[in-house]
Design a protein around this motif. Structure first.
Motif, PDB file in Angstrom:
ATOM      1  N   GLY A 304       0.783  -1.236   0.000  1.00  0.00           N
ATOM      2  CA  GLY A 304       0.000   0.000   0.000  1.00  0.00           C
ATOM      3  C   GLY A 304       0.805   1.272   0.000  1.00  0.00           C
ATOM      4  O   GLY A 304       0.257   2.358   0.205  1.00  0.00           O
ATOM      5  N   ILE A 305       2.114   1.161  -0.228  1.00  0.00           N
ATOM      6  CA  ILE A 305       2.957   2.365  -0.271  1.00  0.00           C
ATOM      7  C   ILE A 305       2.801   3.065  -1.610  1.00  0.00           C
ATOM      8  O   ILE A 305       2.643   4.287  -1.679  1.00  0.00           O
ATOM      9  CB  ILE A 305       4.435   2.002  -0.027  1.00  0.00           C
ATOM     10  CG1 ILE A 305       4.603   1.356   1.354  1.00  0.00           C
ATOM     11  CG2 ILE A 305       5.316   3.246  -0.144  1.00  0.00           C
ATOM     12  CD1 ILE A 305       5.977   0.754   1.583  1.00  0.00           C
ATOM     13  N   ASP A 306       2.832   2.280  -2.693  1.00  0.00           N
ATOM     14  CA  ASP A 306       2.654   2.816  -4.041  1.00  0.00           C
ATOM     15  C   ASP A 306       1.303   2.352  -4.597  1.00  0.00           C
ATOM     16  O   ASP A 306       0.865   1.228  -4.316  1.00  0.00           O
ATOM     17  CB  ASP A 306       3.768   2.326  -4.967  1.00  0.00           C
ATOM     18  CG  ASP A 306       5.141   2.845  -4.550  1.00  0.00           C
ATOM     19  OD1 ASP A 306       5.186   3.858  -3.828  1.00  0.00           O
ATOM     20  OD2 ASP A 306       6.150   2.221  -4.937  1.00  0.00           O
ATOM     21  N   PRO A 307       0.641   3.181  -5.403  1.00  0.00           N
ATOM     22  CA  PRO A 307      -0.661   2.788  -5.958  1.00  0.00           C
ATOM     23  C   PRO A 307      -0.522   1.710  -7.026  1.00  0.00           C
ATOM     24  O   PRO A 307       0.467   1.670  -7.761  1.00  0.00           O
ATOM     25  CB  PRO A 307      -1.189   4.092  -6.560  1.00  0.00           C
ATOM     26  CG  PRO A 307       0.036   4.893  -6.871  1.00  0.00           C
ATOM     27  CD  PRO A 307       1.035   4.543  -5.823  1.00  0.00           C
ATOM     28  N   HIS A 323      -4.861  -0.229   0.240  1.00  0.00           N
ATOM     29  CA  HIS A 323      -4.508   1.008  -0.465  1.00  0.00           C
ATOM     30  C   HIS A 323      -3.534   1.862   0.341  1.00  0.00           C
ATOM     31  O   HIS A 323      -2.948   2.803  -0.191  1.00  0.00           O
ATOM     32  CB  HIS A 323      -5.763   1.817  -0.780  1.00  0.00           C
ATOM     33  CG  HIS A 323      -6.669   1.135  -1.764  1.00  0.00           C
ATOM     34  ND1 HIS A 323      -6.378   1.036  -3.108  1.00  0.00           N
ATOM     35  CD2 HIS A 323      -7.850   0.496  -1.593  1.00  0.00           C
ATOM     36  CE1 HIS A 323      -7.344   0.374  -3.728  1.00  0.00           C
ATOM     37  NE2 HIS A 323      -8.248   0.024  -2.826  1.00  0.00           N
ATOM     38  N   THR A 324      -3.387   1.547   1.641  1.00  0.00           N
ATOM     39  CA  THR A 324      -2.471   2.286   2.509  1.00  0.00           C
ATOM     40  C   THR A 324      -1.707   1.293   3.373  1.00  0.00           C
ATOM     41  O   THR A 324      -2.074   0.117   3.482  1.00  0.00           O
ATOM     42  CB  THR A 324      -3.226   3.265   3.426  1.00  0.00           C
ATOM     43  OG1 THR A 324      -4.013   2.505   4.371  1.00  0.00           O
ATOM     44  CG2 THR A 324      -4.140   4.191   2.628  1.00  0.00           C
ATOM     45  N   THR A 325      -0.668   1.770   4.021  1.00  0.00           N
ATOM     46  CA  THR A 325       0.102   0.905   4.923  1.00  0.00           C
ATOM     47  C   THR A 325      -0.739   0.480   6.125  1.00  0.00           C
ATOM     48  O   THR A 325      -0.523  -0.609   6.666  1.00  0.00           O
ATOM     49  CB  THR A 325       1.369   1.620   5.403  1.00  0.00           C
ATOM     50  OG1 THR A 325       1.021   2.866   6.003  1.00  0.00           O
ATOM     51  CG2 THR A 325       2.313   1.890   4.242  1.00  0.00           C
ATOM     52  N   ASP A 327      -3.899  -0.269   5.986  1.00  0.00           N
ATOM     53  CA  ASP A 327      -4.651  -1.421   5.472  1.00  0.00           C
ATOM     54  C   ASP A 327      -3.781  -2.681   5.515  1.00  0.00           C
ATOM     55  O   ASP A 327      -4.245  -3.765   5.876  1.00  0.00           O
ATOM     56  CB  ASP A 327      -5.093  -1.181   4.022  1.00  0.00           C
ATOM     57  CG  ASP A 327      -6.068  -0.028   3.882  1.00  0.00           C
ATOM     58  OD1 ASP A 327      -6.774   0.270   4.860  1.00  0.00           O
ATOM     59  OD2 ASP A 327      -6.109   0.563   2.785  1.00  0.00           O
TER      60      ASP A 327
END
Length: 496
Positions: A304-307, A323-325, A327
């Motif tokens: 979830g660091i890069d899209p 989608h995020t760290t 998550d």
């Protein structure tokens, strides 16, 4: 290498103490003109402290330093450079928004009538770049250079000060094999010109390729300094760790369970293409490939660091929306990044805070932090990973590189992840610490953790992996089980 009768440098009985730590105890070292001396030892052995005394960053508490047989008292970095001693740190000291010539002469600009003489500066920079074999316009901003090219600029900067001795701290840690060969060519030219090189590295094959002598430090003391021709890799390792290390890879068989993480069709804008792989509980899956193949980018997208542009992630067979760290943490993933200083640690915070920061909910009572539980948790992993620190309150900034890496791993172990991603977990770490981390990996998979390991060292990939995925140009080129994998097979796949 023909030695002169008088060493260029002698350090005699050097002692240095920090609060609670005797960093150096009665250390002596000699270096001759035109010699490449490899300085080796486990992280925390005292190598960096000794070199920082030599380069004027630290002051010695006892002992003496002689140049050409005459005692000198090095008062600071500028004085060291004036004496002809220059150091190139692992974290390169270049300013990306300045051009090459400006970087080389920063703080020592070439002036005429009170103004910077840019033509003279670029002419002299060009001559220095020619000496190190860098064919790049001196007007180029250093931010556009590769790591290897930046390193050549640092060597040119050292030569611009008329350096008689250049200290190189882990100079190949971020270089490809081809770039390393280029650097070694430069070192050989410098040696032929009579420049002394102190080469700090943990890579045994490189040490035996380039060094004339090998000096081994352990626990703040000088253990031995011998000709490279009289040493073996095994004897050097034994001197470093104080014991005989027969097998650097301690992979133990663990029961392999169900699929813990599965990735299907992951793609990112412009680079990663249709990436699919899986890892099971109790399994170590290695990701191999050349630098730039996309291994780290895959894991950053998964965490979830890069899209990601497309693709599906499943944990324990169930789709998860990462989608995020945050998550990723909630899904039971941990991620030890490649760059510990920039991405893995808060350098000005304590060992305790860094080791527990990802596990704060487990050491809190409501809105308040339970300091005893936090200290207990940090202490457990400091002991388990044998982190060398005077106390939990020591700033991570003041630890050696290997101990900093252990703190990053402790941070993620503290959350008890079901899947742990390790990106270059032993880069810049000595052989003793490597073995400890490999043992830890075996312990974790025995407990049912699934591990994904990225490594640029093929012996490590082959020694520690149950299965191996090979990447090239943003794609997975193939997969092979442990029993069928060889260095040759991996390299063929990595370059095809």
């Amino acid at each position: 290498m023909a030695q002169s009768q008088t060493p260029l440098l002698e350090m005699r009985g050097i002692t240095k103490q920090f609060p609670g730590v005797l960093a150096l105890s009665d250390v002596s070292l000699s270096v001759w003109p035109g010699e490449v001396l490899a300085l080796v030892g486990e992280n925390g052995a005292g190598k960096s402290t000794l070199m920082k005394i030599l380069s004027g960053v630290y002051k010695k508490d006892a002992g003496e330093i002689l140049l050409d047989g005459s005692p000198v008292d090095i008062t600071g970095p500028l004085h060291a450079r004036q004496l002809g001693i220059s150091i190139i740190y692992q974290e390169l000291n270049v300013l990306n928004n300045m051009n090459i010539a400006e970087n080389i002469f920063m703080g020592r600009e070439k002036k005429k009538n009170g103004f910077v003489d840019k033509k003279l500066q670029h002419d002299e920079a060009r001559a220095l770049l020619d000496r190190v074999g860098l064919s790049v316009d001196t007007h180029t901003r250093t931010g556009r250079l590769s790591t290897a090219q930046k390193q050549m600029v640092e060597v040119a900067k050292a030569l611009s000060t008329n350096a008689r001795m250049i200290i190189m701290d882990e100079p190949t840690s971020s270089l490809t094999e081809k770039e390393t060969e280029t650097l070694f060519g430069i070192i050989r030219k410098l040696r032929a010109d009579g420049v002394a090189i102190v080469f700090i590295s943990h890579r045994m094959n490189e040490i035996f390729e380039i060094a004339d002598r090998i000096a081994v430090m352990r626990d703040g003391q000088m253990i031995q300094a011998i000709s490279a021709d009289d040493a073996t890799e095994q004897s050097v390792i034994a001197a470093m760790v104080g014991r005989d290390v027969r097998n650097l890879f301690v992979k133990e068989t663990a029961p392999i369970g169900d699929v813990a993480l599965e990735v299907r069709g992951l793609s990112t804008k412009g680079f990663l293409k249709d990436i699919s792989f899986h890892v099971r509980s109790g399994e170590i899956v290695g990701f191999a490939g050349l630098v730039g193949a996309g291994r780290s980018e895959v894991m950053r997208a998964v965490f979830g660091i890069d899209p990601r542009e497309s693709g599906e992630i499943l944990v324990r067979g169930k789709p998860v929306d990462i989608h995020t760290t945050v998550d990723a943490l909630r899904a039971g993933l941990g991620f030890v990044p490649e760059d510990r200083k920039e991405q893995g640690l808060i350098l000005k915070m304590s060992v305790r805070h860094n080791a527990t920061i990802a596990a704060l909910p487990s050491v809190a009572n409501g809105w308040f932090l339970d300091k005893k539980r936090e200290r207990d948790l940090a202490g457990r992993y400091i002991d388990k990973l044998r982190v060398k620190t005077p106390s939990q309150e020591q700033r991570v900034l003041n630890l050696s590189g290997g101990n900093q890496q252990k703190v990053v791993i402790a941070k993620w172990m503290a959350i008890n992840p079901s899947v742990l991603i390790l990106d270059e977990p032993t880069r810049g770490i000595d052989v003793g610490a490597k073995k400890e981390i490999h043992l830890l990996m075996s312990e974790l998979v025995a407990q049912g953790v699934a591990i994904i390991m990225i490594s640029s060292e093929l012996p490590e990939i082959l020694g520690m992996s149950d299965r191996i995925y090979v990447m090239h140009d943003g794609r997975i080129k193939g997969e092979m089980p442990r029993g069928e994998a060889t260095q040759e097979a991996i390299m063929r796949m990595a370059i095809s």
